[in-house]
Design an enzyme around this catalytic site. Structure first.
Site, PDB file in Angstrom:
ATOM      1  N   HIS A   1      -7.259   6.182  16.138  1.00  0.00           N
ATOM      2  CA  HIS A   1      -8.057   6.845  17.168  1.00  0.00           C
ATOM      3  C   HIS A   1      -9.298   7.463  16.534  1.00  0.00           C
ATOM      4  CE1 HIS A   1      -4.787   6.278  20.000  1.00  0.00           C
ATOM      5  NE2 HIS A   1      -3.981   6.620  19.007  1.00  0.00           N
TER       6      HIS A   1
ATOM      7  N   ARG B   1       8.897   5.934  -8.872  1.00  0.00           N
ATOM      8  CA  ARG B   1       9.601   5.102  -9.846  1.00  0.00           C
ATOM      9  C   ARG B   1       9.173   3.663  -9.628  1.00  0.00           C
ATOM     10  NH1 ARG B   1      16.107   4.150  -9.942  1.00  0.00           N
ATOM     11  NH2 ARG B   1      16.095   2.668 -11.641  1.00  0.00           N
TER      12      ARG B   1
END
Length: 175
Positions: free
Chosen positions: A104, A172
């Protein structure tokens, strides 16, 4: 490219037709597996082999959604598919996850006119989403990733990554 999401009668009718199909899907008994699969197969742009989507499920258009083989989505999946949302094979989605393609305008004048644009979301193969994940417009998630519960994914994620947080960050690598 901006489009009129609020007042374009054709888009309104397409969303209404999709809402009817989602209502039909969500109204079926859990044991009506074949009927549920038929609705999703007709609603989505592409379905792979062996998919399960638990009700309730909601989307905007349906035809912009593509899923690969062995797709599983837990309760309360929301896909706002103004642009294409594609999932690879072996994707598992926890409960209460959302995928949003609409953007938007920050400018209130254009936003109040109902204007918006959309960017696609691409999810690779072998991706697992924990519960309550939100994926934002324009994000690509590589193969073999894990998205931690409660994450808000604002940027693309390279393959073999574990991400978590708001905004989601790599915590990770798996390879």
């Amino acid at each position: 490219m901006l489009y009129d999401a609020n007042y374009d009668t054709e888009l309104i009718q397409e969303r209404l037709a999709c809402q009817e199909q989602c209502f039909n899907f969500n109204s079926l008994r859990p044991s009506e597996v074949t009927a549920k699969a038929e609705i999703i197969s007709h609603l989505f742009g592409r379905t792979g082999n062996g998919f399960t989507i638990l009700a309730p499920f909601t989307c905007d258009y349906g035809y912009n959604i593509e899923i690969g083989d062995s797709f599983f989505a837990n309760y309360n999946l929301v896909i706002l598919d103004a642009a294409k949302v594609s999932f690879g094979d072996n994707v598992f989605i926890g409960p209460n996850c959302s995928f949003y393609t609409a953007i938007h305008p920050l400018d209130s004048e254009r936003r109040n006119q109902g204007l918006e644009c959309a960017k696609p979301i691409v999810v690779g193969n072998n991706v697992w989403f924990g519960g309550n994940v939100v994926v934002l417009p324009g994000v690509t998630i590589g193969d073999d990733c894990v998205i931690g519960a409660g994450s808000v994914v604002t940027k693309s994620v390279p393959e073999f990554s574990v991400v978590a947080g708001n905004p989601a960050r790599i915590i990770r690598t798996l390879k």
